[in-house]
Design an enzyme around this catalytic site. Structure first.
Site, short mmCIF file in Angstrom:
data_model
loop_
_atom_site.label_atom_id
_atom_site.label_comp_id
_atom_site.label_asym_id
_atom_site.label_seq_id
_atom_site.Cartn_x
_atom_site.Cartn_y
_atom_site.Cartn_z
N SER A 32 -2.92 3.61 2.96
CA SER A 32 -2.48 3.90 1.60
C SER A 32 -1.46 5.03 1.60
CB SER A 32 -3.71 4.21 0.73
OG SER A 32 -3.37 4.19 -0.64
N ASP A 36 -5.37 -2.30 -1.43
CA ASP A 36 -5.34 -1.02 -0.71
C ASP A 36 -6.16 -1.06 0.58
OD1 ASP A 36 -6.49 1.86 -0.19
OD2 ASP A 36 -4.79 2.16 -1.54
#
Length: 370
Positions: free
Chosen positions: A46, A184
């Site tokens: 991320s 994510d």
């Protein structure tokens, strides 16, 4: 100051996911770079993947400027003033609920600004030619597949897309990237230490920001080394993309990395030790057991605290009470002098432990012949 870690080694750097807290990682990298630490691999999830790409580009100043100038609207299609007010709890509850429902109806928060930011700062050719291993984590919803990708496994020209894929938090509007949908990387591996270990890297520095996500078990090789840089204070919400918060987190990450690099002591402050344990035993030998017990109780220190821990506990508590600047590297002697200077200007009633600290300071001056 002399580093306490082996600076001849090359280290793999691991950044976890954590959204807006990522400024902390950039600050930590600045301290590592200033010390001359050699980095041969980076793995990130991320925001950690984006920061990892910047590490591979080797541009500390760029990373610092990005975070110092960050805003909500550079990540999400939102109004900065409204978001600032939200995090300062200045928005009526009903309005917040209505805004949340509107976002849900629209399929999530539009992160076109983040896509544009990534494309404007990431230079793929520079990263591919940097000589460092680079890995990122994401999860392909279309194929229901966990992806641990090294740069060599990402098709040329698609690095920015995969950096975005690694950062698709739940609640963001999920749009297809080259025909597939992603979520994510924290959903499968928020702290990708294994990404480097399985590729043969065994000397690892992990920089944590404690974002939400899965943390797989890790088995380190016996001949490897592991260090962690981690905050002892709150870094704020993972969605608090404000320049003010990020500037603070940059500073915290910078000094926390120095703590690891140089073996700095202190729980609140960053202290370079100038005396050994025996010195502290001699200083505190002038105190009765009942007085030591009173200090322990007042400062809520562990019952088995050593004389050194007792003294440093008093010193840090006093520095905090007197508002001595925290983000600076002091020797213990320098911080004691700062506290004494501040105390001399106080006319308010101070806690009992301050009297004990003053006594200890006088003993130190006697021992040092001052």
């Amino acid at each position: 100051m002399k580093p306490v870690i082996d600076m001849e080694k090359e280290y793999g750097l691991v950044f976890d996911g954590g959204g807006a807290r990522g400024a902390y990682q950039a600050g930590a990298w600045k301290a590592l770079a200033e010390a001359g630490l050699k980095i041969n691999a980076v793995a990130g999830t991320s925001v950690g993947a984006l920061n990892g790409a910047l590490v591979c580009m080797g541009d500390v100043e760029l990373a610092e400027s990005i975070w110092k100038e960050i805003s909500f609207s550079k990540v999400m299609d939102v109004d900065d003033a409204w978001m600032e007010s939200l995090f300062q709890k200045g928005q009526p509850f009903k309005e917040v609920v209505n805004a949340g429902l509107r976002v849900i109806r629209e399929g999530g928060v539009d992160i076109t600004p983040l896509r544009n930011l990534i494309r404007s700062v990431v230079e793929e050719d520079r990263i591919r030619n940097c000589g460092k291993e680079f890995c990122l984590q994401t999860f392909c919803l279309s194929d229901m597949e966990e992806l641990d990708l090294s740069l060599s496994e990402i098709p040329e020209g698609l690095l920015c897309d995969f950096l975005l894929a690694s950062a698709y938090l739940i609640g963001f509007k999920n749009e297809p990237l080259h025909g597939s949908r992603y979520v994510d990387g924290g959903a499968v591996n928020n702290v990708p230490v294994n990404a480097l270990l399985k590729r043969g890297y065994k000397d690892i520095i992990e920089v944590r920001i404690y974002g939400p996500g899965r943390i797989p078990k890790v088995h380190f090789p016996e001949d490897g080394t592991f260090y962690r840089v981690a905050p002892r204070v709150r870094l704020g919400s993972i969605l608090e993309f404000s320049a003010k918060r990020s500037a603070q987190n940059l500073k915290i990450g910078y000094y926390d990395a120095k703590r690891m690099l140089y073996g700095l002591e202190g729980h609140i402050y960053y202290l370079e030790q100038c005396w050994d344990d025996e010195f502290y035993r001699e200083v505190m030998s002038g105190f009765r057991d009942i007085e030591k017990a009173e200090i322990l109780l007042e400062l809520k220190l562990p019952p088995r605290s050593t004389d050194k821990e007792l003294f440093l506990g008093m010193l840090e508590a006093a520095a905090k009470l007197l508002r001595v600047q925290k983000y600076h590297v002091y020797t213990v002697k320098e911080l004691l002098e700062k506290v004494e200077q501040k105390r001399s200007k106080e006319d308010r009633r101070l806690p009992r432990f301050m009297e004990y600290l003053e006594r200890a300071g006088q003993i130190i001056k006697t021992q040092e012949g001052l």
